[in-house]
Enzyme design. Structure first.
Site, PDB file in Angstrom:
ATOM      1  N   ASN A 105       0.807  -1.231   0.000  1.00 41.71           N
ATOM      2  CA  ASN A 105       0.000   0.000   0.000  1.00 41.71           C
ATOM      3  C   ASN A 105       0.839   1.280   0.000  1.00 41.71           C
ATOM      4  OD1 ASN A 105       0.638  -0.682   2.704  1.00 41.71           O
ATOM      5  ND2 ASN A 105      -0.943   0.689   3.431  1.00 41.71           N
ATOM      6  N   GLY A 145       1.973  -6.110   7.183  1.00 40.49           N
ATOM      7  CA  GLY A 145       1.054  -6.731   6.226  1.00 40.49           C
ATOM      8  C   GLY A 145      -0.238  -7.117   6.927  1.00 40.49           C
ATOM      9  N   THR A 182      -3.206  -9.262   8.953  1.00 39.68           N
ATOM     10  CA  THR A 182      -3.223  -9.947  10.251  1.00 39.68           C
ATOM     11  C   THR A 182      -3.071 -11.462  10.091  1.00 39.68           C
ATOM     12  OG1 THR A 182      -4.441  -8.178  11.312  1.00 39.68           O
ATOM     13  CG2 THR A 182      -4.697 -10.362  12.279  1.00 39.68           C
ATOM     14  N   ALA A 183      -3.725 -12.041   9.074  1.00 39.28           N
ATOM     15  CA  ALA A 183      -3.631 -13.500   8.896  1.00 39.28           C
ATOM     16  C   ALA A 183      -2.185 -13.887   8.565  1.00 39.28           C
ATOM     17  CB  ALA A 183      -4.575 -13.943   7.779  1.00 39.28           C
ATOM     18  N   THR A 184      -1.525 -13.085   7.721  1.00 42.65           N
ATOM     19  CA  THR A 184      -0.122 -13.393   7.387  1.00 42.65           C
ATOM     20  C   THR A 184       0.741 -13.242   8.637  1.00 42.65           C
ATOM     21  OG1 THR A 184      -0.576 -12.324   5.265  1.00 42.65           O
ATOM     22  CG2 THR A 184       1.693 -12.938   5.692  1.00 42.65           C
ATOM     23  N   GLU A 229       3.429  -5.444  12.244  1.00 41.75           N
ATOM     24  CA  GLU A 229       2.518  -4.303  12.040  1.00 41.75           C
ATOM     25  C   GLU A 229       1.414  -4.801  11.126  1.00 41.75           C
ATOM     26  OE1 GLU A 229       2.768  -1.504  13.515  1.00 41.75           O
ATOM     27  OE2 GLU A 229       4.817  -1.594  14.269  1.00 41.75           O
ATOM     28  N   CYS A 283      -3.268   1.644   6.260  1.00 42.38           N
ATOM     29  CA  CYS A 283      -3.685   0.914   7.461  1.00 42.38           C
ATOM     30  C   CYS A 283      -4.261   1.867   8.511  1.00 42.38           C
ATOM     31  CB  CYS A 283      -2.503   0.148   8.025  1.00 42.38           C
ATOM     32  SG  CYS A 283      -1.078   1.223   8.277  1.00 42.38           S
ATOM     33  N   GLU A 336       7.425   0.327  16.064  1.00 43.84           N
ATOM     34  CA  GLU A 336       8.472   0.874  15.208  1.00 43.84           C
ATOM     35  C   GLU A 336       8.611   2.354  15.544  1.00 43.84           C
ATOM     36  OE1 GLU A 336       6.656  -0.334  11.359  1.00 43.84           O
ATOM     37  OE2 GLU A 336       8.346  -1.716  11.210  1.00 43.84           O
TER      38      GLU A 336
HETATM   39  P1  NAD Z   1       0.027  -9.429   3.010  1.00 43.65           P
HETATM   40  O1  NAD Z   1       0.023  -9.925   4.398  1.00 43.65           O
HETATM   41  O2  NAD Z   1      -0.708 -10.194   1.983  1.00 43.65           O
HETATM   42  O3  NAD Z   1       1.510  -9.274   2.451  1.00 43.65           O
HETATM   43  C1  NAD Z   1       2.484  -8.496   3.098  1.00 43.65           C
HETATM   44  C2  NAD Z   1       3.850  -9.008   2.736  1.00 43.65           C
HETATM   45  O4  NAD Z   1       3.998 -10.298   3.306  1.00 43.65           O
HETATM   46  C3  NAD Z   1       4.083  -9.170   1.226  1.00 43.65           C
HETATM   47  O5  NAD Z   1       5.417  -8.846   0.927  1.00 43.65           O
HETATM   48  C4  NAD Z   1       3.840 -10.652   1.025  1.00 43.65           C
HETATM   49  O6  NAD Z   1       4.489 -11.181  -0.091  1.00 43.65           O
HETATM   50  C5  NAD Z   1       4.403 -11.225   2.313  1.00 43.65           C
HETATM   51  N1  NAD Z   1       3.917 -12.555   2.687  1.00 43.65           N
HETATM   52  C6  NAD Z   1       2.727 -13.128   2.386  1.00 43.65           C
HETATM   53  N2  NAD Z   1       2.682 -14.391   2.879  1.00 43.65           N
HETATM   54  C7  NAD Z   1       3.859 -14.606   3.505  1.00 43.65           C
HETATM   55  C8  NAD Z   1       4.411 -15.719   4.201  1.00 43.65           C
HETATM   56  N3  NAD Z   1       3.757 -16.878   4.333  1.00 43.65           N
HETATM   57  N4  NAD Z   1       5.646 -15.592   4.742  1.00 43.65           N
HETATM   58  C9  NAD Z   1       6.331 -14.429   4.617  1.00 43.65           C
HETATM   59  N5  NAD Z   1       5.870 -13.361   3.941  1.00 43.65           N
HETATM   60  C10 NAD Z   1       4.643 -13.440   3.397  1.00 43.65           C
HETATM   61  O7  NAD Z   1      -0.500  -7.920   3.092  1.00 43.65           O
HETATM   62  P2  NAD Z   1      -0.782  -6.932   1.888  1.00 43.65           P
HETATM   63  O8  NAD Z   1      -2.057  -7.347   1.229  1.00 43.65           O
HETATM   64  O9  NAD Z   1       0.446  -6.776   1.084  1.00 43.65           O
HETATM   65  O10 NAD Z   1      -1.002  -5.551   2.676  1.00 43.65           O
HETATM   66  C11 NAD Z   1      -2.219  -5.139   3.181  1.00 43.65           C
HETATM   67  C12 NAD Z   1      -2.279  -5.355   4.677  1.00 43.65           C
HETATM   68  O11 NAD Z   1      -1.193  -4.706   5.311  1.00 43.65           O
HETATM   69  C13 NAD Z   1      -3.522  -4.746   5.301  1.00 43.65           C
HETATM   70  O12 NAD Z   1      -4.062  -5.656   6.215  1.00 43.65           O
HETATM   71  C14 NAD Z   1      -3.000  -3.521   6.024  1.00 43.65           C
HETATM   72  O13 NAD Z   1      -3.766  -3.098   7.124  1.00 43.65           O
HETATM   73  C15 NAD Z   1      -1.655  -3.991   6.448  1.00 43.65           C
HETATM   74  N6  NAD Z   1      -0.789  -2.849   6.741  1.00 43.65           N
HETATM   75  C16 NAD Z   1      -0.458  -2.590   8.045  1.00 43.65           C
HETATM   76  C17 NAD Z   1       0.337  -1.501   8.357  1.00 43.65           C
HETATM   77  C18 NAD Z   1       0.725  -1.195   9.771  1.00 43.65           C
HETATM   78  O14 NAD Z   1       1.631  -0.392   9.969  1.00 43.65           O
HETATM   79  N7  NAD Z   1       0.095  -1.792  10.761  1.00 43.65           N
HETATM   80  C19 NAD Z   1       0.811  -0.682   7.328  1.00 43.65           C
HETATM   81  C20 NAD Z   1       0.437  -0.974   6.009  1.00 43.65           C
HETATM   82  C21 NAD Z   1      -0.356  -2.066   5.722  1.00 43.65           C
END
Ligand code: NAD
Length: 479
Positions: A150, A226, A228-230, A248, A282, A460
């Site tokens: 994002n 990324g 929450t499930a990841t 995060e 986010c 962070e």
């Molecule tokens: P995502 O969890 O699908 O992916 C995030 C990253 O993790 C990507 O680089 C992806 O390739 C990697 N990834 C996926 N599966 C993995 C695994 N099994 N092992 C290691 N890495 C893996 O998230 P997204 O769709 O890219 O981003 C959107 C999400 O991120 C939203 O839920 C958003 O709220 C969250 N987000 C949180 C913050 C925060 O600071 N809290 C900031 C930005 C986005």
């Protein structure tokens, strides 16, 4: 174009596993490919980082600082190139990338370049025991940084800058959906004189490349942003390996509006906090609660302003809302609009895909305002992460506090009020890592950043980030 990995200061092709198409969300076309890096690629990145560590961890703070600040200056000098690449990958307006994303990525390097020179550790004199204790803050070694799509470069560098400032070497993976600016960053690092192997960037899917980083037995810490499930999955994989983790994760942030606020400021900021970056931040305030006394006025004014936002091609100057990041994401966001209807909510405006002339296959959606009857419906509880907000009225402070806290997330919250006592009461009781009062997304990089509950673990920002990327060792000397 074919994007390559950046390992040991060089661009290299992946060993196996093939390539992934990279789409331009503004027109739905494939415009490049990225490697789906394998375990072997991650291992090569790890070996480069491990070899660089002894020298980098002993490099003076002044020299590390100088290089980080040089990276920051080069990012600023290449602002247009980076902003256009970010927009093409992500769909965000170029103007936004120029004004926010790239300058903030540059600030990350400048800030941590300076912060490391101010990062002091404690000492304690054990009075009456003829002993003195001091704390060594030592870099961890090789660390992993994994970021989402994002705010691609901004969040990628938010991890990398403190990690290398603290003397670690990094294996980093940007999102496979938005790899471009991370790729360009490699060139800048070489130009700035970052020693080879200090930063290594591997591209690929989360389930292959990301998983290989998390599973690597000698990558000692993972900083992840990324979903929450990841995050939950990463925590499970990392637990038996005793890795240090910073997570995060998602958010469903309340935006709470009392009738004593500065109305115009609130209204304009609420449009921004709802729809900036197509609502894909986010920190966006996706649940708007408005005090009953001004609810109807707010509803009318807000909907009118939202209808005035221009959905358009990201490179057009007057575009407010660009394209969503990908087709599957657009479909997910649209499915929530259907869920809202099934749940009996009212779509006050938006709700439909937009066809932008000349870019008919782009992923555009109208900014959407949903009036919900109850706070526990799915659109009010689940993270949608698109240009969609819910609104509903409330009567009392207690009632809105309860609704604000009745979600699994706890990232940020915004309060609009001029009542000081209420501000103090509510900001201490809201379950969130960040509370903004009469503003939104005003960031000071010295402050802690992160969430509670399912929004994450750890903080962070500022010295919190430098603490995460170092191990504290106590030395006790008896004299
Ligand atoms: P995502 O969890 O699908 O992916 C995030 C990253 O993790 C990507 O680089 C992806 O390739 C990697 N990834 C996926 N599966 C993995 C695994 N099994 N092992 C290691 N890495 C893996 O998230 P997204 O769709 O890219 O981003 C959107 C999400 O991120 C939203 O839920 C958003 O709220 C969250 N987000 C949180 C913050 C925060 O600071 N809290 C900031 C930005 C986005």
């Amino acid at each position: 174009m074919k994007i390559q990995n950046y390992i040991n200061g060089k661009f290299s092709l992946p060993i196996a596993n093939g390539w992934i198409d990279n789409y331009n969300p503004s027109n739905g076309e494939v415009y490049g490919q990225i490697p789906n890096s394998s375990k072997e690629d991650v291992e090569n990145a790890y070996i480069a980082a491990k070899s660089a560590f002894p020298s980098w961890s002993q490099t003076t703070l002044e020299e590390r600082s100088r290089i980080l600040i040089k990276i920051s200056e080069l990012l600023e000098a290449n602002l247009d190139r980076f902003a256009e690449a970010e927009s093409k990958d992500n769909g965000k307006p170029v103007s936004l990338a120029k004004m926010v994303d790239i300058p903030r990525a540059a600030s990350n390097f400048r800030f941590f370049g300076n912060a490391i020179t101010q990062f002091a550790s404690e000492s304690h004199e054990s009075v009456g025991q003829n002993a003195v204790n001091y704390t060594l803050r030592q870099p961890i070694g090789v660390v992993g940084c994994i970021s989402p799509w994002n705010l691609p470069l901004y969040l990628f560098t938010w991890k990398i800058a403190p990690a290398i400032a603290a003397g670690n070497c990094v294996v980093a993976k940007p999102s496979e959906v938005t790899p471009m600016t991370a790729y360009l960053l490699g060139e800048i690092c070489n130009e700035a004189g970052l020693p080879k192997g200090v930063l290594n960037i591997v591209h690929g899917l989360g389930t292959t490349t990301g998983q290989a980083i998390v599973e690597h037995p000698n990558i000692k810490a993972i900083s992840f942003t990324g979903g929450t499930a990841t995050g939950a999955h990463i925590a499970k994989v990392a637990a038996p390996l005793f890795k240090k983790l910073s997570l995060e994760l998602g958010g469903k942030n309340p935006n709470i509006i009392f009738d004593d606020c500065d109305y115009d400021d609130m209204l304009n900021t609420t449009v921004r906090s709802s729809f900036a970056n197509q609502g894909q931040i986010c920190l966006c305030g996706s649940r708007i609660f408005v005090e009953e006394t001004i609810y109807e006025r707010f509803k009318t004014d807000f909907v009118e302003k939202v209808k005035g936002l221009k959905v358009g091609h990201p490179s057009e100057r007057d575009t407010n809302i660009g394209a969503l990041v990908s087709k599957p994401h657009l479909q997910k966001v649209k499915s929530y609009i259907e869920i809202a209807k099934e749940e009996g909510a009212t779509i006050l405006c938006g709700g439909k895909a937009v066809t932008v002339e000349g870019y008919e296959n782009g992923y555009y959606l109208q900014p959407t305002v949903i009036e919900v009857k109850t706070d526990d419906c799915r659109v009010n509880q689940e993270e949608i992460f698109g240009p969609v907000v819910t609104i509903m009225p409330f009567n009392t402070e207690d009632e809105v506090l309860q609704m604000a806290n009745k979600v699994k997330y706890g990232l940020s919250a915004t309060l609009w009020t001029n009542n000081l006592k209420r501000t103090m009461r509510m900001s201490s009781q809201i379950q969130a890592g960040i509370v903004w009062v009469n503003t939104w997304m005003l960031r000071d990089l010295r402050t802690p950043f992160g969430g509670v509950k399912h929004s994450g673990v750890g903080r962070e920002g500022g010295f919190e980030a430098l603490r995460f990327f170092t191990e504290a060792k106590n030395v006790c000397i008896k004299y």
